[in-house]
Design a protein around this motif. Structure first.
Motif, PDB file in Angstrom:
ATOM      1  N   LYS A 143     -25.708  34.053 -15.325  1.00 43.19           N
ATOM      2  CA  LYS A 143     -25.824  33.387 -13.944  1.00 43.19           C
ATOM      3  C   LYS A 143     -26.090  31.878 -14.256  1.00 43.19           C
ATOM      4  O   LYS A 143     -26.707  31.515 -13.361  1.00 43.19           O
ATOM      5  N   ARG A 144     -26.294  31.285 -15.533  1.00 44.26           N
ATOM      6  CA  ARG A 144     -26.526  30.022 -15.743  1.00 44.26           C
ATOM      7  C   ARG A 144     -25.413  29.125 -15.537  1.00 44.26           C
ATOM      8  O   ARG A 144     -25.500  27.982 -15.487  1.00 44.26           O
ATOM      9  N   GLY A 145     -24.210  29.357 -15.384  1.00 42.46           N
ATOM     10  CA  GLY A 145     -23.193  28.767 -14.985  1.00 42.46           C
ATOM     11  C   GLY A 145     -22.247  29.185 -14.203  1.00 42.46           C
ATOM     12  O   GLY A 145     -22.401  30.417 -13.468  1.00 42.46           O
ATOM     13  N   VAL A 146     -21.231  28.321 -13.791  1.00 44.59           N
ATOM     14  CA  VAL A 146     -20.121  28.924 -12.776  1.00 44.59           C
ATOM     15  C   VAL A 146     -18.722  28.743 -13.422  1.00 44.59           C
ATOM     16  O   VAL A 146     -18.469  27.809 -14.604  1.00 44.59           O
ATOM     17  N   LEU A 147     -18.002  29.444 -13.085  1.00 48.04           N
ATOM     18  CA  LEU A 147     -16.405  29.256 -13.524  1.00 48.04           C
ATOM     19  C   LEU A 147     -15.451  28.891 -12.271  1.00 48.04           C
ATOM     20  O   LEU A 147     -15.866  29.011 -11.253  1.00 48.04           O
ATOM     21  N   TRP A 148     -14.693  28.088 -12.673  1.00 47.98           N
ATOM     22  CA  TRP A 148     -13.767  27.550 -11.729  1.00 47.98           C
ATOM     23  C   TRP A 148     -12.305  27.308 -12.213  1.00 47.98           C
ATOM     24  O   TRP A 148     -12.125  27.166 -13.335  1.00 47.98           O
ATOM     25  N   ASP A 178     -15.940  22.109  -2.362  1.00 51.55           N
ATOM     26  CA  ASP A 178     -16.711  21.334  -2.988  1.00 51.55           C
ATOM     27  C   ASP A 178     -17.687  22.162  -3.625  1.00 51.55           C
ATOM     28  O   ASP A 178     -18.880  21.837  -3.821  1.00 51.55           O
ATOM     29  N   ASP A 179     -17.552  23.244  -3.782  1.00 48.68           N
ATOM     30  CA  ASP A 179     -18.425  24.424  -4.301  1.00 48.68           C
ATOM     31  C   ASP A 179     -19.083  24.173  -5.740  1.00 48.68           C
ATOM     32  O   ASP A 179     -20.222  23.923  -5.923  1.00 48.68           O
ATOM     33  N   TYR A 180     -18.231  23.684  -6.626  1.00 49.67           N
ATOM     34  CA  TYR A 180     -18.709  23.515  -8.032  1.00 49.67           C
ATOM     35  C   TYR A 180     -19.477  22.055  -8.030  1.00 49.67           C
ATOM     36  O   TYR A 180     -20.481  22.161  -8.878  1.00 49.67           O
ATOM     37  N   MET A 181     -18.970  21.001  -6.962  1.00 51.77           N
ATOM     38  CA  MET A 181     -19.937  19.980  -7.104  1.00 51.77           C
ATOM     39  C   MET A 181     -21.353  20.013  -6.659  1.00 51.77           C
ATOM     40  O   MET A 181     -22.270  19.572  -6.983  1.00 51.77           O
ATOM     41  N   LYS A 182     -21.428  20.969  -5.524  1.00 48.73           N
ATOM     42  CA  LYS A 182     -22.682  21.482  -4.968  1.00 48.73           C
ATOM     43  C   LYS A 182     -23.656  21.728  -5.805  1.00 48.73           C
ATOM     44  O   LYS A 182     -24.809  21.317  -6.068  1.00 48.73           O
ATOM     45  N   TRP A 183     -22.870  22.627  -6.883  1.00 45.58           N
ATOM     46  CA  TRP A 183     -23.691  23.475  -7.619  1.00 45.58           C
ATOM     47  C   TRP A 183     -24.026  22.340  -8.994  1.00 45.58           C
ATOM     48  O   TRP A 183     -25.448  22.346  -9.224  1.00 45.58           O
ATOM     49  N   LEU A 184     -23.224  21.336  -9.103  1.00 45.35           N
ATOM     50  CA  LEU A 184     -23.588  20.537 -10.230  1.00 45.35           C
ATOM     51  C   LEU A 184     -24.602  19.489  -9.524  1.00 45.35           C
ATOM     52  O   LEU A 184     -25.682  19.181 -10.541  1.00 45.35           O
TER      53      LEU A 184
END
Length: 263
Positions: A253-258, A192-198
């Motif tokens: 660092k303003r975004g994430v890669l998945w 759930d890492d990317y969802m938590k970030w969103l």
């Protein structure tokens, strides 16, 4: 053909037939999981190719979901992107027969209901011949659905005027070219890492970047996208399946890669 696991026989049997691609199989799996968790008195058999069975057979699933497989009658997922239209034609022309043979196997419980991916119209023929109710799952956007229908109808009207009827494979090949690059492929990750970030970002502030599995993008082009994201200063979620550490460093660092891959 592989048979489903030996589970107690529930009273109602649903057979699900997804299109053999990540962006189609993942939503079908999610739908089937939701159904199985809500009703323990149904059995759901998800039918995939032998290659896909090897990719997803170890996934965690409710006990009333089973997998069954048909032979690898379409090109491998590894070369899916080399000829996306040829792959689509193979799905339309080569999967119906083994799917029908599977339904006739003595070890499979006769289905009470069939769910098929919405881009496989031959499933309606199979269900109709057996008098089995069928529902289509459309995994893409409403705009894509509308364009698919518009292009298919245009091609059918054109063929009717010329008394030459195109095959399902030809309809897929021609109609899909007008919109296929506009569709978004959504993948599921058990973390759930990317969802938590969103959830931590302001509303409507994140740019979603996905190049789909079948697009071939050079390293130089990927670097240009990363530089553009960095210079834009926007928040972003980028589905990238290679060189992730390198791209993350370039983007900032303003975004994430998945990686968009199922665990």
């Amino acid at each position: 053909m592989a048979s489903p696991e030996n589970n107690p026989t529930p009273s109602f049997h649903v057979v699900a037939m997804p299109y053999p691609g990540h962006g189609h199989i993942n939503p079908m799996l999610n739908l089937c999981k939701a159904m199985a968790e809500r009703r323990s008195d149904i059995l759901i058999t998800i039918v995939v190719t032998e290659e896909w069975l090897g990719l997803i057979d170890s996934m965690t699933k409710p006990p009333n979901i089973s997998f069954a497989s048909i032979p690898n009658v379409v090109p491998s997922e590894q070369v899916h992107g080399d000829d996306i239209y040829g792959f689509g034609r193979a799905v339309m022309t080569k999967m119906k027969e083994p799917f029908e043979r599977l339904l006739d196997e003595p070890w499979i419980q006769p289905p009470d209901f069939i769910i098929s991916d919405g881009v496989m119209p031959w499933a309606a023929e199979v269900a109709g011949r057996r008098n089995i109710p069928l529902a289509y799952l459309w995994v893409m956007s409403a705009s894509v659905y509308a364009e698919w229908g518009r292009q298919s109808n245009k091609l059918k009207d054109s063929s009717s005027n010329s008394n030459q009827h195109p095959s399902e494979g030809e309809l897929y090949n021609l109609a899909s070219k007008d919109f296929i690059n506009s569709t978004i492929s959504t993948h599921i990750d058990n973390t759930d890492d990317y969802m938590k970030w969103l959830d931590l970002q302001p509303p409507s502030s994140v740019l979603y970047v996905s190049l789909r599995r079948f697009l071939h993008v050079s390293k130089a082009q990927m670097d240009e996208i990363a530089i553009g994201l960095h210079k834009s200063g926007v928040r972003f979620l980028w589905v990238a399946r290679r060189d992730m550490s390198h791209l993350q460093e370039m983007c900032g660092k303003r975004g994430v890669l998945w990686n968009g891959v199922i665990d």
